[in-house]
Design a protein around this motif. Structure first.
Motif, PDB file in Angstrom:
ATOM      1  N   ASP A 108       0.797  -1.233   0.000  1.00 50.98           N
ATOM      2  CA  ASP A 108       0.000   0.000   0.000  1.00 50.98           C
ATOM      3  C   ASP A 108       0.826   1.278   0.000  1.00 50.98           C
ATOM      4  O   ASP A 108       0.266   2.367  -0.012  1.00 50.98           O
ATOM      5  CB  ASP A 108      -0.916   0.026   1.236  1.00 50.98           C
ATOM      6  N   ILE A 137       1.956 -11.118  -4.926  1.00 49.57           N
ATOM      7  CA  ILE A 137       1.190 -11.137  -6.180  1.00 49.57           C
ATOM      8  C   ILE A 137       1.744 -12.253  -7.051  1.00 49.57           C
ATOM      9  O   ILE A 137       2.960 -12.378  -7.210  1.00 49.57           O
ATOM     10  CB  ILE A 137       1.306  -9.795  -6.929  1.00 49.57           C
ATOM     11  N   LEU A 152      -3.331  -5.021  -7.577  1.00 51.96           N
ATOM     12  CA  LEU A 152      -3.106  -4.705  -6.170  1.00 51.96           C
ATOM     13  C   LEU A 152      -2.594  -5.903  -5.376  1.00 51.96           C
ATOM     14  O   LEU A 152      -2.687  -7.045  -5.830  1.00 51.96           O
ATOM     15  CB  LEU A 152      -4.400  -4.178  -5.554  1.00 51.96           C
ATOM     16  N   LYS A 153      -2.108  -5.625  -4.177  1.00 53.83           N
ATOM     17  CA  LYS A 153      -1.504  -6.636  -3.311  1.00 53.83           C
ATOM     18  C   LYS A 153      -2.448  -7.825  -3.111  1.00 53.83           C
ATOM     19  O   LYS A 153      -3.658  -7.668  -3.035  1.00 53.83           O
ATOM     20  CB  LYS A 153      -1.111  -6.023  -1.975  1.00 53.83           C
ATOM     21  N   THR A 155      -3.145 -10.211  -5.174  1.00 56.23           N
ATOM     22  CA  THR A 155      -3.818 -10.704  -6.377  1.00 56.23           C
ATOM     23  C   THR A 155      -3.144 -11.969  -6.899  1.00 56.23           C
ATOM     24  O   THR A 155      -1.918 -12.062  -6.926  1.00 56.23           O
ATOM     25  CB  THR A 155      -3.828  -9.625  -7.474  1.00 56.23           C
ATOM     26  N   SER A 170      -7.991  -6.952  -7.753  1.00 56.14           N
ATOM     27  CA  SER A 170      -7.659  -7.444  -6.429  1.00 56.14           C
ATOM     28  C   SER A 170      -8.414  -8.747  -6.221  1.00 56.14           C
ATOM     29  O   SER A 170      -9.605  -8.824  -6.511  1.00 56.14           O
ATOM     30  CB  SER A 170      -8.074  -6.423  -5.364  1.00 56.14           C
TER      31      SER A 170
END
Length: 192
Positions: A108, A137, A152-153, A155, A170
């Protein structure tokens, strides 16, 4: 700068890359001490404005930002003006195409809580906090990530997935899904 000189600089910085790495323009590639950054063979990295006519906003940026962070990019992956930034781990499978201006971010960049953000702003090394949320990821092989997408984180994209332009992705997606929208969702399943 000549790409052969840049490849030498990458080697000295601990970046591993396979044969036939093609650089169109000069990317920003940084490997944090104690991290691992590996580009497979036949990887193409486009970083100059006209190297992809979708219109690149910036050079490609590939960064490991914390000790122990890992970026593994498989063979024959194409990257155009994208940002790939890992505090934990990002894996991209072979033959995947990453469209212009995509962002693949396993963290983030800042804590969610206001008190912690403010504390980090007051410290000299504010971006190095363990309180920044990060999750691995994984992008499968033979995927296509459309331009201006954000991954995004946390995924996970299965093999053969297609991400529509501008999607914000996500979550976990099975093989051969077409994913689009904000938030991204499966809009079609491709024949296997």
């Amino acid at each position: 700068m000549n790409s052969n000189w840049y490849k030498l600089i990458l080697r000295m910085a601990g970046v591993q890359y396979g044969p036939d790495l093609l650089l169109k323009g000069i990317p920003v590639i940084f490997n944090q001490r104690g991290a691992s950054l590996r580009l497979g063979s036949g990887v193409t990295v486009k970083s100059s404005f006209l190297s992809n006519l979708v219109g690149l906003y910036s050079r490609t940026i590939i960064v490991t930002r914390a000790p122990g962070a890992v970026i593994e990019i498989g063979d024959h992956v194409g990257i155009s003006g994208a940002t790939i930034y890992a505090r934990k781990k990002i894996t991209i499978g072979e033959n995947t195409c990453i469209g212009g201006n995509c962002k693949i971010l396993d963290n983030d960049f800042h804590p969610i809580e206001a008190e912690e953000r403010n504390r980090l702003l007051r410290e000299e090394n504010g971006g190095d906090s363990e309180t920044i949320p990060a999750r691995e990821i994984r992008i499968g092989k033979n995927c296509f990530i459309g331009c201006n997408s954000i991954i995004l984180k946390g995924t996970v994209l299965g093999d053969g997935c297609v991400v529509g332009a501008g999607a914000v992705v996500s979550g976990r997606f099975d093989d051969n899904c077409v994913i689009a929208g904000n938030p991204a969702k499966v809009i079609r399943v491709l024949k296997q």
